[in-house]
Design a protein around this motif. Structure first.
Motif, PDB file in Angstrom:
ATOM      1  N   ARG A 276       0.818  -1.208   0.089  1.00 55.03           N
ATOM      2  CA  ARG A 276      -0.181   0.097  -0.170  1.00 55.03           C
ATOM      3  C   ARG A 276       0.788   1.199   0.040  1.00 55.03           C
ATOM      4  N   ALA A 277       1.889   1.232   0.912  1.00 56.28           N
ATOM      5  CA  ALA A 277       2.897   2.314   0.695  1.00 56.28           C
ATOM      6  C   ALA A 277       3.474   2.663  -0.443  1.00 56.28           C
ATOM      7  N   LEU A 279       2.088   2.026  -3.491  1.00 52.60           N
ATOM      8  CA  LEU A 279       0.998   2.742  -4.301  1.00 52.60           C
ATOM      9  C   LEU A 279       0.555   4.028  -3.686  1.00 52.60           C
ATOM     10  N   GLY A 280       1.172   4.378  -2.676  1.00 57.99           N
ATOM     11  CA  GLY A 280       0.849   5.910  -2.184  1.00 57.99           C
ATOM     12  C   GLY A 280      -0.372   5.828  -1.443  1.00 57.99           C
ATOM     13  N   GLN A 281      -0.696   4.779  -0.991  1.00 58.34           N
ATOM     14  CA  GLN A 281      -1.805   4.674   0.039  1.00 58.34           C
ATOM     15  C   GLN A 281      -1.447   4.686   1.653  1.00 58.34           C
ATOM     16  N   THR A 282      -0.931   5.891   1.827  1.00 56.85           N
ATOM     17  CA  THR A 282      -0.092   6.056   2.851  1.00 56.85           C
ATOM     18  C   THR A 282      -0.989   5.949   4.360  1.00 56.85           C
ATOM     19  N   ASP A 283      -2.379   6.401   4.283  1.00 58.01           N
ATOM     20  CA  ASP A 283      -3.031   6.311   5.655  1.00 58.01           C
ATOM     21  C   ASP A 283      -3.315   4.598   5.849  1.00 58.01           C
ATOM     22  N   ALA A 284      -3.786   3.918   4.538  1.00 54.78           N
ATOM     23  CA  ALA A 284      -4.145   2.482   4.760  1.00 54.78           C
ATOM     24  C   ALA A 284      -2.671   1.765   5.115  1.00 54.78           C
ATOM     25  N   ALA A 285      -1.794   2.316   4.694  1.00 52.62           N
ATOM     26  CA  ALA A 285      -0.381   1.661   4.958  1.00 52.62           C
ATOM     27  C   ALA A 285      -0.202   1.685   6.343  1.00 52.62           C
ATOM     28  N   PHE A 289       0.880  -1.027   9.641  1.00 53.03           N
ATOM     29  CA  PHE A 289       1.773  -1.040  10.154  1.00 53.03           C
ATOM     30  C   PHE A 289       1.770  -0.960  11.760  1.00 53.03           C
ATOM     31  N   LEU A 290       0.743   0.177  12.071  1.00 50.57           N
ATOM     32  CA  LEU A 290       0.344   0.183  13.446  1.00 50.57           C
ATOM     33  C   LEU A 290      -0.419  -0.974  14.154  1.00 50.57           C
ATOM     34  N   LYS A 291      -1.133  -1.556  13.146  1.00 48.86           N
ATOM     35  CA  LYS A 291      -1.693  -2.653  13.992  1.00 48.86           C
ATOM     36  C   LYS A 291      -0.794  -3.948  13.951  1.00 48.86           C
ATOM     37  N   ALA A 292       0.316  -3.949  13.060  1.00 49.44           N
ATOM     38  CA  ALA A 292       1.435  -5.055  13.196  1.00 49.44           C
ATOM     39  C   ALA A 292       2.357  -4.797  14.446  1.00 49.44           C
ATOM     40  N   ARG A 293       2.480  -3.473  14.578  1.00 47.30           N
ATOM     41  CA  ARG A 293       3.302  -3.180  15.693  1.00 47.30           C
ATOM     42  C   ARG A 293       2.547  -3.528  17.094  1.00 47.30           C
ATOM     43  N   GLU A 305       9.342   1.446   8.888  1.00 45.41           N
ATOM     44  CA  GLU A 305       8.511   1.590   7.892  1.00 45.41           C
ATOM     45  C   GLU A 305       7.709   2.987   8.411  1.00 45.41           C
ATOM     46  N   LEU A 306       7.237   2.872   9.689  1.00 47.75           N
ATOM     47  CA  LEU A 306       6.412   3.942  10.105  1.00 47.75           C
ATOM     48  C   LEU A 306       7.296   5.373  10.237  1.00 47.75           C
ATOM     49  N   ARG A 307       8.660   5.257  10.486  1.00 51.95           N
ATOM     50  CA  ARG A 307       9.492   6.560  10.288  1.00 51.95           C
ATOM     51  C   ARG A 307       9.260   6.998   8.753  1.00 51.95           C
ATOM     52  N   MET A 308       9.512   6.213   7.956  1.00 48.65           N
ATOM     53  CA  MET A 308       9.574   6.503   6.396  1.00 48.65           C
ATOM     54  C   MET A 308       8.326   7.081   6.163  1.00 48.65           C
ATOM     55  N   LEU A 309       7.271   6.470   6.412  1.00 53.10           N
ATOM     56  CA  LEU A 309       5.939   7.107   6.192  1.00 53.10           C
ATOM     57  C   LEU A 309       5.819   8.680   6.827  1.00 53.10           C
ATOM     58  N   ALA A 310       6.273   8.598   8.102  1.00 57.37           N
ATOM     59  CA  ALA A 310       6.222  10.039   8.600  1.00 57.37           C
ATOM     60  C   ALA A 310       6.992  11.105   7.864  1.00 57.37           C
ATOM     61  N   GLU A 311       8.187  10.604   7.394  1.00 61.56           N
ATOM     62  CA  GLU A 311       9.188  11.426   6.773  1.00 61.56           C
ATOM     63  C   GLU A 311       8.394  11.601   5.238  1.00 61.56           C
ATOM     64  N   HIS A 312       7.887  10.653   4.813  1.00 59.82           N
ATOM     65  CA  HIS A 312       7.235  10.966   3.566  1.00 59.82           C
ATOM     66  C   HIS A 312       5.871  12.124   3.726  1.00 59.82           C
ATOM     67  N   ASP A 313       5.373  12.243   4.852  1.00 57.96           N
ATOM     68  CA  ASP A 313       4.127  13.108   4.948  1.00 57.96           C
ATOM     69  C   ASP A 313       4.644  14.566   5.276  1.00 57.96           C
ATOM     70  N   LYS A 314       5.785  14.390   5.893  1.00 59.40           N
ATOM     71  CA  LYS A 314       6.508  15.825   6.055  1.00 59.40           C
ATOM     72  C   LYS A 314       6.981  16.593   4.798  1.00 59.40           C
TER      73      LYS A 314
END
Length: 365
Positions: A276-277, A279-285, A289-293, A305-314
């Motif tokens: 999903r990440a 494909l750019g589906q960051t919210d679903a990704a 990840f949060l559920k897996a954690r 992966e969560l850090r990478m998503l946060a950096e991407h959002d920034k």
């Protein structure tokens, strides 16, 4: 609880007896069949297999060809040639067809002739005459095929089992089917370690074909657990291969199948999040990840992966900020008004003359 503890002790991409590592494997070039609704245009040489059946190879296969009574596993798309109406697509259904050569249904006769000429992994375009397809009457139920319709097939032979007696899945015992699927899974893992992703996927698909929905629906208790212990790793391994091949939508589908059976499967959540990440589906990704954690709180790959998503959002936020700044521009600054001394002097003189005039008038009165 034991399942959760076992999952917590392993990284989502860590290798084990049933599943495969995804991080350090070389990319294998390959492309899925076209997703369009129309038949493909193929320029390869036309091979005449029968008076009513011709074949054009789209992708070369490997190894031997199946013999009579082999149990073949294949994906195909089928069209009525005259109308270009697509009436079947096993890729879309994610359920390969099982075909025992020499024991096929009458409407599959032309398809079986084509499959018998193919090697594992081969993909081909077949032209089949109406009398080796759905015949003079056609089919008005499912699938819907017009009368006397010549057919076009895009077929991929996933693989086949050589069995002298032509024993189909339906004739096997539960243990035989699970055992056959497990052997295919192990063969797939061996091929994956050799970086042969597409060949590995063929083995996983054949294993999954033994564990079809009709079969799983009948299983309970230990037999269902035994089947899922083979089936779910095959779906996860398929997802790992598909992510490497950048076929993210298909990877999401395989992970979702596992999560439908095992909603707390960390590897399924992690790999679906990865796809999903991409494909750019960051919210679903992030949700995956949060559920897996939650079930693997100390896992470093999930945290990464969560850090990478946060950096991407920034980065996205900063880009949007610049875009909006360019559209609306900065707020105009208010400029101080310049003082016109000539006007002030003129106003002062008028005021002075007015005061003198009034004073003289008062004296005169």
């Amino acid at each position: 609880m034991e399942d959760v503890k076992e999952q917590q002790s392993k990284s989502p991409d860590q290798d084990d007896e049933n599943e495969i590592v995804t991080e350090s494997t070389a990319f294998v070039h390959g492309e899925p069949p076209q997703d369009g609704s129309d038949p493909p245009k193929v320029d390869s040489e036309v091979e005449v297999l029968h008076e009513k059946v011709t074949k054009q190879i789209i992708k070369e296969g490997h190894g031997n060809k199946p013999s009579k009574y082999s149990t073949c596993f294949l994906h195909y798309r089928a069209w009525a040639e005259s109308t270009k109406h697509k009436f079947e697509d096993t890729w879309h259904e994610q359920q390969p067809l099982e075909l025992v050569l020499g024991k096929e249904k009458k409407e599959m006769t032309g398809l079986a002739i084509g499959v018998s000429s193919m090697k594992s992994g081969e993909r081909a375009l077949l032209h089949v005459g109406w009398d080796l397809g759905y015949g003079k009457e056609g089919s008005f139920s499912f699938p819907n095929v017009p009368p006397m319709a010549d057919l076009l097939y895009v077929v991929e032979l996933i693989g086949f089992d050589e069995t002298k007696e032509g024993k189909a899945r339906g004739d096997m015992t539960v243990e035989e089917r699970i055992g056959a699927a497990d052997r295919r899974k192990m063969d797939g893992n061996a091929l994956f370690k050799e970086d042969k992703l597409e060949e590995a996927m063929q083995q996983y698909e054949m294993a999954i074909a033994y564990m079809g929905d009709d079969f799983m629906f009948q299983l309970f208790g230990k037999y269902r657990d035994m089947a899922l212990a083979v089936k779910n790793p095959c779906h996860l391994n398929m997802a790992a291969c598909l992510i490497k091949l950048k076929r993210y939508e298909e990877a999401i589908g395989h992970c979702s199948i596992v999560l439908a059976e095992d909603e707390n499967n960390v590897k399924a959540m992690f790999r679906r999040g990865k796809a999903r990440a991409e494909l750019g589906q960051t919210d679903a990704a992030r949700e995956d990840f949060l559920k897996a954690r939650k079930y693997a709180p100390g896992d470093k790959t999930i945290a990464r992966e969560l850090r990478m998503l946060a950096e991407h959002d920034k980065v996205v936020y900063e880009k949007q900020k610049e875009i909006y700044k360019g559209i609306f521009g900065p707020r105009p600054e208010t400029k101080p008004k310049t003082t016109n001394w000539l006007i002030l002097l003129w106003q002062w003189l008028i005021s002075l003359f007015y005061r003198i005039f009034r004073r003289e008038r008062v004296k005169a009165d």
